[in-house]
Design an enzyme around this catalytic site. Structure first.
Site, short mmCIF file in Angstrom:
data_model
loop_
_atom_site.label_atom_id
_atom_site.label_comp_id
_atom_site.label_asym_id
_atom_site.label_seq_id
_atom_site.Cartn_x
_atom_site.Cartn_y
_atom_site.Cartn_z
N ASP A 87 47.10 34.49 38.67
CA ASP A 87 47.97 35.52 37.98
C ASP A 87 48.01 34.94 36.58
O ASP A 87 47.69 35.78 35.48
CB ASP A 87 49.20 35.88 38.65
CG ASP A 87 48.85 36.61 39.92
OD1 ASP A 87 47.82 36.75 40.36
OD2 ASP A 87 50.04 36.79 40.60
N GLU A 132 39.58 41.38 38.32
CA GLU A 132 39.42 40.16 37.18
C GLU A 132 38.33 40.88 36.55
O GLU A 132 37.66 40.20 35.82
CB GLU A 132 38.88 38.86 37.72
CG GLU A 132 38.31 38.80 39.37
CD GLU A 132 37.00 39.55 39.30
OE1 GLU A 132 37.07 40.65 39.24
OE2 GLU A 132 35.92 38.89 38.70
N1 LIG Z 1 45.22 35.74 41.50
C1 LIG Z 1 44.86 37.06 41.39
N2 LIG Z 1 43.59 37.38 42.15
C2 LIG Z 1 42.88 38.57 41.97
C3 LIG Z 1 43.60 39.61 41.54
N3 LIG Z 1 42.82 40.77 41.64
C4 LIG Z 1 41.66 40.12 42.25
N4 LIG Z 1 41.74 38.81 42.37
C5 LIG Z 1 40.60 37.99 43.11
O1 LIG Z 1 39.77 38.04 42.06
C6 LIG Z 1 38.49 37.44 42.79
C7 LIG Z 1 37.50 38.17 42.47
O2 LIG Z 1 36.32 37.39 42.96
P1 LIG Z 1 34.64 37.98 43.10
O3 LIG Z 1 34.83 39.44 42.79
O4 LIG Z 1 34.20 37.20 44.23
O5 LIG Z 1 34.49 37.43 41.76
P2 LIG Z 1 34.16 35.84 41.19
O6 LIG Z 1 34.85 34.84 42.17
O7 LIG Z 1 34.99 36.09 40.04
O8 LIG Z 1 32.83 35.39 40.98
P3 LIG Z 1 32.02 35.90 39.93
O9 LIG Z 1 32.38 37.20 39.23
O10 LIG Z 1 30.73 36.20 40.39
O11 LIG Z 1 31.88 35.01 38.69
C8 LIG Z 1 38.94 37.76 44.49
O12 LIG Z 1 39.06 36.54 45.03
C9 LIG Z 1 40.40 38.27 44.28
O13 LIG Z 1 41.02 38.26 45.36
C10 LIG Z 1 44.83 39.29 40.98
O14 LIG Z 1 45.88 40.13 40.72
N5 LIG Z 1 45.51 37.92 41.06
#
Ligand SMILES: Nc1nc2c(ncn2[C@@H]2O[C@H](COP(=O)(O)OP(=O)(O)OP(=O)(O)O)[C@@H](O)[C@H]2O)c(=O)[nH]1
Length: 366
Positions: free
Chosen positions: A259, A285
């Site tokens: 976060d 993200e």
């Molecule tokens: N800490 C946190 N994590 C989040 C939030 N929203 C989404 N995520 C996490 O963001 C991650 C996104 O992962 P992926 O879509 O696999 O993408 P990535 O790991 O960034 O890989 P690439 O985009 O290919 O570089 C997931 O593990 C979600 O759980 C949030 O509000 N807080």
């Protein structure tokens, strides 16, 4: 002439009488011309050296106005006025006080000598409570003519009118103050409602974690005439930003630090864009940044600044992002095509190694 033997005892309901007097808030008030004029008229009319408007207040008599007396108040026990209010429907006349040892012999002086003559007309509240007296006094025995008696009664009525006017004015002031206080409470409530409304609206359109606009705010952008005008009048750029390997960040450092990393991205974006630019947390993200009136070349510089700021963000690990940029034509809708092109650029940024800015078809950094 006097009717002293028939005087009733002190008024039985003293508390009500005192409350009636208190309602005028006149005792201990400053001297006022209209009351002074009345005692001046009484002196002239009755051809006496002294006159007073005496109010019976608890255990004293207090003079709202007086001429020819050497005090502003006396003890009630030595006030002949206190006797006068015991027969509120009549004038009390004591032609020679020396002939009435049963009456108080006041210590106050009338034009320098002891009091001998007294005539007083009670002042009544509208519900008949005796408040005090308009009286004339002399230091020698005497009497009043019929015309003088009538005149003194008229002056007592005028004094009552003055007292009623005073109470009316006080009531008006009280009502005005109440109205102002009510209006203020209303305004406070309205402002509070507005604050809550603003807060709700803010919550509905902003992402709680980063403070950036959320996706539903982006959907409302089409309804925002000012924002749409800026997109329709000049070239703009749409950026998509995606944090690299964010799943690993969460897995390795935990969600709380994850976060914090997202907030660091938002801070870097905010620090790099200008007023009028639109930054949205588009997904977990993923971020969308719309730069109105910005050509691609300028936008690349903004994107680079964001990328570099994120790289040096105060985090216990290095965070990188990939960005895809596409130009928007003023004559065209910004949505689908531009978004798709920016998305493809982002895809290429990821596919070609991440941590880079890619413009439409051409990789610019990496
Ligand atoms: N800490 C946190 N994590 C989040 C939030 N929203 C989404 N995520 C996490 O963001 C991650 C996104 O992962 P992926 O879509 O696999 O993408 P990535 O790991 O960034 O890989 P690439 O985009 O290919 O570089 C997931 O593990 C979600 O759980 C949030 O509000 N807080």
């Amino acid at each position: 002439m006097s009717a002293l033997r028939s005087l009733p005892p002190p008024t039985s309901d003293e508390a009500r009488r005192q409350a009636a007097l208190d309602a005028y808030a006149v005792v201990d008030s400053v001297p006022e011309q209209p009351y002074d004029d009345i005692v001046r008229l009484a002196v002239t009319l009755c051809d006496v050296p002294a006159a007073a408007i005496s109010l019976i207040d608890h255990d004293r008599q207090w003079f709202k106005a007086q001429i020819g007396l050497d005090v502003r108040e006396t003890a009630r026990s030595e006030a002949i006025c206190d006797r006068a209010i015991r027969q509120p429907d009549r004038m009390l006349v004591v032609e020679d006080l020396h002939e009435h040892p049963e009456l108080p012999q006041p210590a106050m002086r009338v034009d320098g000598d002891a009091l001998r003559f007294y005539a007083g007309v009670p002042l009544l509240s509208p519900d008949g409570q005796p408040l005090g007296v308009v009286c004339v006094l002399d230091n020698k025995p005497r009497t009043l003519t019929e015309a003088q008696r009538e005149g003194l009664e008229v002056l007592a009525r005028q004094t009552q009118h003055l007292l009623e006017l005073r109470r009316y004015a006080m009531e008006q002031r009280r009502l005005l103050t109440e109205r102002e206080a009510f209006a203020q409470r209303l305004e406070d409530a309205r402002a509070d409602l507005q604050r809550r409304h603003d807060l709700l609206e803010h919550r509905a359109t902003h992402d709680a974690l980063t403070g950036l606009l959320n996706r539903s705010a982006l959907a409302q952008l089409r309804d925002n005439a000012e924002a749409m005008r800026s997109l329709q009048q000049a070239p703009y750029t749409l950026m998509l930003l995606d944090v690299d390997h964010f799943k690993d960040v969460n897995d390795r450092h935990g969600h709380l630090l994850g976060d914090r990393a997202l907030r660091a991205v938002a801070d870097a974006v905010n620090a790099s864009i200008r007023e009028g630019d639109i930054a949205v947390r588009y997904g977990g993200e993923e971020f969308l940044i719309l730069l109105p009136d910005t050509r691609l070349a300028q936008a690349v510089q903004v994107a680079e600044r964001i990328r570099q700021r994120i790289a040096v963000a105060p985090l216990p690990f290095t965070l990188t992002v990939s960005m895809g940029l596409a130009a928007g034509e003023p004559t065209r809708d910004w949505s689908e095509q531009v978004f798709d092109r920016a998305d493809q650029a982002l895809y290429r940024a990821k596919a070609t190694g991440r941590n880079r800015v890619v413009v439409d078809d051409t990789p610019l950094h990496g």
